[in-house]
Scaffold this active site. Sequence first.
Site, PDB file in Angstrom:
ATOM      1  N   CYS A 134       0.961  -1.153   0.327  1.00 29.00           N
ATOM      2  CA  CYS A 134      -0.225   0.253  -0.135  1.00 29.00           C
ATOM      3  C   CYS A 134       0.803   1.111   0.056  1.00 29.00           C
ATOM      4  O   CYS A 134       1.502   1.920   1.431  1.00 29.00           O
ATOM      5  CB  CYS A 134      -1.012  -0.084   1.413  1.00 29.00           C
ATOM      6  SG  CYS A 134      -1.723   1.614   1.277  1.00 29.00           S
ATOM      7  N   CYS A 137      -0.055   3.973   2.621  1.00 28.26           N
ATOM      8  CA  CYS A 137      -0.159   4.065   3.461  1.00 28.26           C
ATOM      9  C   CYS A 137       1.626   4.274   4.085  1.00 28.26           C
ATOM     10  O   CYS A 137       1.840   4.289   5.065  1.00 28.26           O
ATOM     11  CB  CYS A 137      -0.904   2.478   3.952  1.00 28.26           C
ATOM     12  SG  CYS A 137      -2.459   1.641   2.784  1.00 28.26           S
ATOM     13  N   ASP A 138       2.414   3.552   3.199  1.00 28.81           N
ATOM     14  CA  ASP A 138       3.569   3.197   3.645  1.00 28.81           C
ATOM     15  C   ASP A 138       4.599   4.452   2.532  1.00 28.81           C
ATOM     16  O   ASP A 138       5.544   4.349   3.435  1.00 28.81           O
ATOM     17  CB  ASP A 138       3.776   1.676   3.963  1.00 28.81           C
ATOM     18  CG  ASP A 138       3.413   0.664   4.232  1.00 28.81           C
ATOM     19  OD1 ASP A 138       2.685   1.571   5.494  1.00 28.81           O
ATOM     20  OD2 ASP A 138       3.363  -0.138   4.322  1.00 28.81           O
TER      21      ASP A 138
END
Length: 306
Positions: A134, A137-138
């Site tokens: 992701c 997300c990261d």
Amino acid sequence: MADIIVVGAGPAGMTAAIYARRAAKTVLVLEALSYGGQIINTPEIENYPAAAHISGFDFASGVYRQAKDLGAEFKFEKVISVEETGEDTGEEKLVRTAKNAYTAKAVILATGSQNRKLGVDREDKFVGRGISYCATCDGAFYRKKCVAVVGGGNTALEDALYLADVADKVYLIHRRDSFRGEEASAARLRERDNVEFVLDSTVLELHGEKKLTAVTVTDRQGNTRTLELDGLFVAVGRIPENSSFEPLMELDDAGYAASGEDCCTRTAGIFVAGDNRRKDVRQLVTATADGAVAATAAVRYINAES
Ligand code: NAP
């Protein structure tokens, strides 16, 4: 007993809840994690009519609020099975979670899909230590660093675009020389100085001790190249989440549920909507459309049975 239980609170499931509530049916939405599904990882949606430049999170939040305001009930419990309680059509459906069991007249399975893994040695070991599924997300962990994205679909292209704004260098590794994702995104990537396409290539090996430090890729001719990097974002597609419901639905070889244009399955009162359904175009707009179609079919089914 609810009229309709919707399994999954992604765009398909939440849209089904909206349509079912507007048809005055009681609705319980059961979701394992949090509402929104895969779309919450999209930083900017540009292809949903009349909603250009909305983030996936804002889109999902809006649909969630709309469904709640209309009176849909949401519970965050993972569904482990759906059963029919009798042999005749028109019987109740029993939906079990780890904690509870619920009954409904009809069930809409909108369970979506999960990340497909690359299938390279030590992939699991490096998850959270250089491997991510992701980018939104990261990605922030890789500011000014060097990363690679694997895949050639819309997710990979959008992830690479997102990461090109964050990281110093982005390799886009894809097993073919043309992309499955939209040409508009590929064209934007070609304009970026810090994006390098590594085409006709697959990841052969992951390197590093505690953290990922490099990957070796191989091309079709068997030539190998080792790319030093800090992060590898895997975006090689999704696997439909249908395995718990197999007795109720016919699944194709890839695990997608067969259904008619009306989202009906082979089991009366069981409907399917969204990315876990077999179809040609898996987009946000087709997921929400499925939700509307499945809810309408479920409402018709309930009305015909009562
Ligand atoms: P996808 O479209 O299925 O693409 C997966 C990509 O990974 C393909 O390019 C495939 O290569 C490659 N791949 C598959 N297995 C691989 C392996 N083992 N090793 C290396 N490469 C592998 O998946 P997605 O990008 O996650 O998208 C899923 C669906 O969501 C699609 O319908 C997509 O259009 C949609 N989506 C839409 C949006 C949007 O509308 N904004 C955003 C994201 C996703 P091949 O091409 O060679 O098969």
